[in-house]
Write a protein that holds these residues in place. Structure first.
Motif, mmCIF file in Angstrom:
data_model
loop_
_atom_site.group_PDB
_atom_site.id
_atom_site.type_symbol
_atom_site.label_atom_id
_atom_site.label_comp_id
_atom_site.label_asym_id
_atom_site.label_seq_id
_atom_site.Cartn_x
_atom_site.Cartn_y
_atom_site.Cartn_z
ATOM 1 N N VAL A 117 0.855 -1.084 0.050
ATOM 2 C CA VAL A 117 0.025 -0.034 -0.008
ATOM 3 C C VAL A 117 0.988 1.334 -0.044
ATOM 4 C CG1 VAL A 117 -1.771 1.290 1.160
ATOM 5 C CG2 VAL A 117 -1.795 -1.185 1.217
ATOM 6 N N VAL A 118 0.717 2.046 -1.166
ATOM 7 C CA VAL A 118 1.353 3.551 -0.841
ATOM 8 C C VAL A 118 0.267 4.359 -1.115
ATOM 9 C CG1 VAL A 118 2.763 4.980 -2.221
ATOM 10 C CG2 VAL A 118 3.263 2.462 -2.134
ATOM 11 N N MET A 119 0.599 5.541 -0.169
ATOM 12 C CA MET A 119 -0.637 6.624 0.051
ATOM 13 C C MET A 119 0.003 7.835 0.143
ATOM 14 S SD MET A 119 -3.798 6.822 2.349
ATOM 15 C CE MET A 119 -2.810 7.811 3.933
ATOM 16 N N GLU A 120 -0.334 8.920 -0.638
ATOM 17 C CA GLU A 120 0.190 10.396 -0.188
ATOM 18 C C GLU A 120 -0.461 10.868 0.978
ATOM 19 O OE1 GLU A 120 -0.031 14.549 -2.371
ATOM 20 O OE2 GLU A 120 -1.478 13.319 -2.939
ATOM 21 N N ALA A 121 0.668 11.596 1.631
ATOM 22 C CA ALA A 121 0.285 12.013 3.137
ATOM 23 C C ALA A 121 -0.224 13.483 2.840
ATOM 24 C CB ALA A 121 1.631 12.096 3.769
ATOM 25 N N MET A 122 -1.311 13.568 2.313
ATOM 26 C CA MET A 122 -2.145 14.903 2.150
ATOM 27 C C MET A 122 -3.233 14.866 3.413
ATOM 28 S SD MET A 122 -3.353 17.602 1.180
ATOM 29 C CE MET A 122 -2.150 18.219 -0.113
ATOM 30 N N TRP A 123 -2.515 15.234 4.466
ATOM 31 C CA TRP A 123 -3.418 15.040 5.904
ATOM 32 C C TRP A 123 -4.725 15.787 5.882
ATOM 33 C CZ3 TRP A 123 -2.717 18.626 10.247
ATOM 34 C CH2 TRP A 123 -2.484 20.046 9.878
ATOM 35 N N THR A 124 -4.792 16.762 5.166
ATOM 36 C CA THR A 124 -5.940 17.622 5.093
ATOM 37 C C THR A 124 -7.315 16.570 4.805
ATOM 38 O OG1 THR A 124 -4.713 19.639 4.317
ATOM 39 C CG2 THR A 124 -7.253 19.698 4.378
ATOM 40 N N ARG A 125 -7.353 15.824 3.990
ATOM 41 C CA ARG A 125 -8.227 14.945 3.361
ATOM 42 C C ARG A 125 -8.844 14.197 4.623
ATOM 43 N NH1 ARG A 125 -8.640 13.305 -2.747
ATOM 44 N NH2 ARG A 125 -7.993 15.101 -3.644
ATOM 45 N N GLU A 294 -6.696 -4.001 1.499
ATOM 46 C CA GLU A 294 -7.144 -2.830 0.162
ATOM 47 C C GLU A 294 -5.884 -2.337 -0.177
ATOM 48 O OE1 GLU A 294 -10.363 -0.186 1.456
ATOM 49 O OE2 GLU A 294 -11.128 -1.766 2.556
ATOM 50 N N SER A 295 -5.649 -2.209 -1.518
ATOM 51 C CA SER A 295 -4.456 -1.585 -2.094
ATOM 52 C C SER A 295 -4.502 -0.056 -2.249
ATOM 53 C CB SER A 295 -4.651 -2.010 -3.544
ATOM 54 O OG SER A 295 -5.642 -1.911 -4.218
ATOM 55 N N SER A 296 -5.648 0.425 -2.201
ATOM 56 C CA SER A 296 -5.995 1.869 -2.184
ATOM 57 C C SER A 296 -7.213 2.265 -1.574
ATOM 58 C CB SER A 296 -6.032 2.583 -3.820
ATOM 59 O OG SER A 296 -5.819 3.986 -3.816
ATOM 60 N N GLY A 297 -7.503 3.412 -0.968
ATOM 61 C CA GLY A 297 -8.699 3.890 -0.414
ATOM 62 C C GLY A 297 -9.429 4.856 -1.430
ATOM 63 N N THR A 298 -10.532 5.427 -0.913
ATOM 64 C CA THR A 298 -11.412 6.307 -1.506
ATOM 65 C C THR A 298 -11.362 7.571 -1.108
ATOM 66 O OG1 THR A 298 -13.268 5.950 0.092
ATOM 67 C CG2 THR A 298 -13.045 4.411 -1.694
ATOM 68 N N ILE A 299 -10.575 8.124 -0.115
ATOM 69 C CA ILE A 299 -10.362 9.567 0.468
ATOM 70 C C ILE A 299 -9.418 9.858 -0.447
ATOM 71 C CG2 ILE A 299 -9.647 10.960 2.265
ATOM 72 C CD1 ILE A 299 -11.010 9.009 4.279
ATOM 73 N N LEU A 300 -8.400 9.484 -0.697
ATOM 74 C CA LEU A 300 -7.385 9.960 -1.582
ATOM 75 C C LEU A 300 -6.800 8.505 -2.219
ATOM 76 C CD1 LEU A 300 -5.691 11.942 -2.915
ATOM 77 C CD2 LEU A 300 -4.261 11.899 -0.964
ATOM 78 N N PRO A 301 -7.192 8.098 -3.644
ATOM 79 C CA PRO A 301 -6.819 6.897 -4.104
ATOM 80 C C PRO A 301 -5.509 7.297 -4.667
ATOM 81 C CG PRO A 301 -9.001 7.492 -4.789
ATOM 82 C CD PRO A 301 -8.718 8.698 -4.058
ATOM 83 N N LEU A 302 -4.576 6.414 -4.966
ATOM 84 C CA LEU A 302 -3.238 6.507 -5.514
ATOM 85 C C LEU A 302 -3.237 6.966 -7.008
ATOM 86 C CD1 LEU A 302 -0.345 6.256 -5.116
ATOM 87 C CD2 LEU A 302 -0.415 3.829 -5.736
ATOM 88 N N GLU A 303 -4.435 6.450 -7.567
ATOM 89 C CA GLU A 303 -4.504 6.937 -9.058
ATOM 90 C C GLU A 303 -4.723 8.605 -8.990
ATOM 91 O OE1 GLU A 303 -3.755 6.069 -11.971
ATOM 92 O OE2 GLU A 303 -2.844 4.254 -11.118
ATOM 93 N N GLU A 304 -5.650 8.954 -7.858
ATOM 94 C CA GLU A 304 -5.752 10.434 -8.098
ATOM 95 C C GLU A 304 -4.490 11.308 -7.828
ATOM 96 O OE1 GLU A 304 -8.615 13.066 -5.294
ATOM 97 O OE2 GLU A 304 -9.485 11.675 -6.701
ATOM 98 N N SER A 305 -3.526 10.879 -6.840
ATOM 99 C CA SER A 305 -2.397 11.538 -6.350
ATOM 100 C C SER A 305 -1.445 11.455 -7.621
ATOM 101 C CB SER A 305 -1.476 10.767 -5.306
ATOM 102 O OG SER A 305 -2.230 10.753 -4.168
#
Length: 326
Positions: A117-125, A294-305
């Motif tokens: 799992v890789v996620m962007e640390a856009m903490w605001t979301r 899960e590989s990616s969430g709905t709050i900030l999907p990796l594809e959106e980053s």
């Protein structure tokens, strides 16, 4: 849930803030890595972290680390994330996710191939007030959402050698400040269908002040401005045909907001205290994703980053900003 153990890559200010929030909310920090053993040891001693590594390679190889937080300068994000991915670690990458879309795509591809799992640390979301903002929009309280407006101007150090003014370190307002309103507008209105950007450049060749207009599907618009040499109100608004949300300063951190009807009456006031700075919510989310398989969430999907980095690429093209090595 099995306790997941964090490893911190980098020992700067954002790494300190995130580690503070992790420890204040019961998360486990097992190790820290820096380019020097001395820096890592000082950081570990400050926070009571068991292990200090004198290189990032040692940190990602540590068997006691499950998730790596990448808190290095922007141009290092892609390489540091891929180093952790290659070691089989899950990764939270500080925003902006990378320097450009090509780097972001490479990280996403590596994560998919490695099954991490890789996620962007856009903490605001992930903050409580933003969760409620999305709920209000989904409930239809605002009517047809037409406009998002957000400001992010700060008076940052003017020293030409400082990271924020250094083009080689991804300096300027775009990746540090504008990324917040850009990500917010896309969160609310989706990816833009048209991009208009204008900037004033600094003496060191980075964007000093940038204004961005996005056109979104359905004729909706978002407007943002950022600056690295002048403090702004740092407020935001989501405007609909029936009501609007006015988010107080600093809108991208834990704060309050009001929902105001078209006649000026206040429909809702949001106030919710947050423990520490509030960066722990993004940690909660990536840990949840890992535990759920899960590989990616709905709050900030990796594809959106990845897509957001493509949007910023176009903004940079329009304002004439490039980084060394591109």
């Amino acid at each position: 849930m099995t306790e997941l153990r964090w490893g911190i890559v980098g020992t700067g200010g954002i790494a300190s803030a995130f580690t503070t929030d992790l420890l204040a909310t019961g998360h486990s920090v097992a190790a820290v890595g820096s380019r020097t053993k001395e820096s890592a040891t000082a950081f570990a001693d400050r926070f009571g972290i068991p292990t200090a590594h004198g290189s990032y390679a040692e940190l990602v190889a540590d068997p006691d680390v499950d998730i790596v937080y990448v808190a290095t300068p922007h141009p290092s994000h892609a390489a540091d994330a891929q180093l952790a991915i290659a070691a089989g670690k899950h990764v939270l990458v500080e925003k902006s996710f990378t320097v450009n879309e090509a780097e972001a795509r490479a990280v996403a591809t590596a994560a998919a191939e490695a099954g991490v799992v890789v996620m962007e640390a856009m903490w605001t979301r992930f903050l409580p007030h933003m969760v409620r903002v999305r709920e209000i929009i989904a409930e239809g309280t605002l009517g047809d959402v037409r406009t998002v407006i957000a400001d992010h101007g700060q008076k940052l150090p003017s020293d030409p050698a400082h990271r924020i003014n250094n083009r080689e370190l991804g300096g300027g307002g775009l990746l540090d400040l504008a990324i917040y309103p850009v990500s917010f507008s896309i969160d609310v209105l989706g990816l833009p269908t048209r991009i208009l950007a204008s900037a004033t450049m600094s003496s060191t060749g980075v964007d000093r002040q940038t204004a961005i207009i996005f056109e979104h599907e359905g004729g909706r618009q978002s407007i943002s401005q950022s600056a690295i040499d002048a403090s702004g109100p740092v407020q935001a608004a989501v405007i609909g045909t029936d009501a609007r949300i006015e988010i107080d300063s600093w809108w991208y951190g834990p704060t309050t907001f009001r929902v105001i009807a078209s006649d000026g009456s206040v429909i809702e006031r949001f106030e919710q205290p947050v423990v520490s700075r509030g960066m722990q919510y993004q940690a909660d989310e990536i840990e949840r994703l890992i535990e759920a398989g899960e590989s990616s969430g709905t709050i900030l999907p990796l594809e959106e980053s990845v897509a957001i980095m493509g949007v910023l690429d176009e903004v940079r093209r329009q304002i004439g900003l490039s980084y060394p090595g591109e």
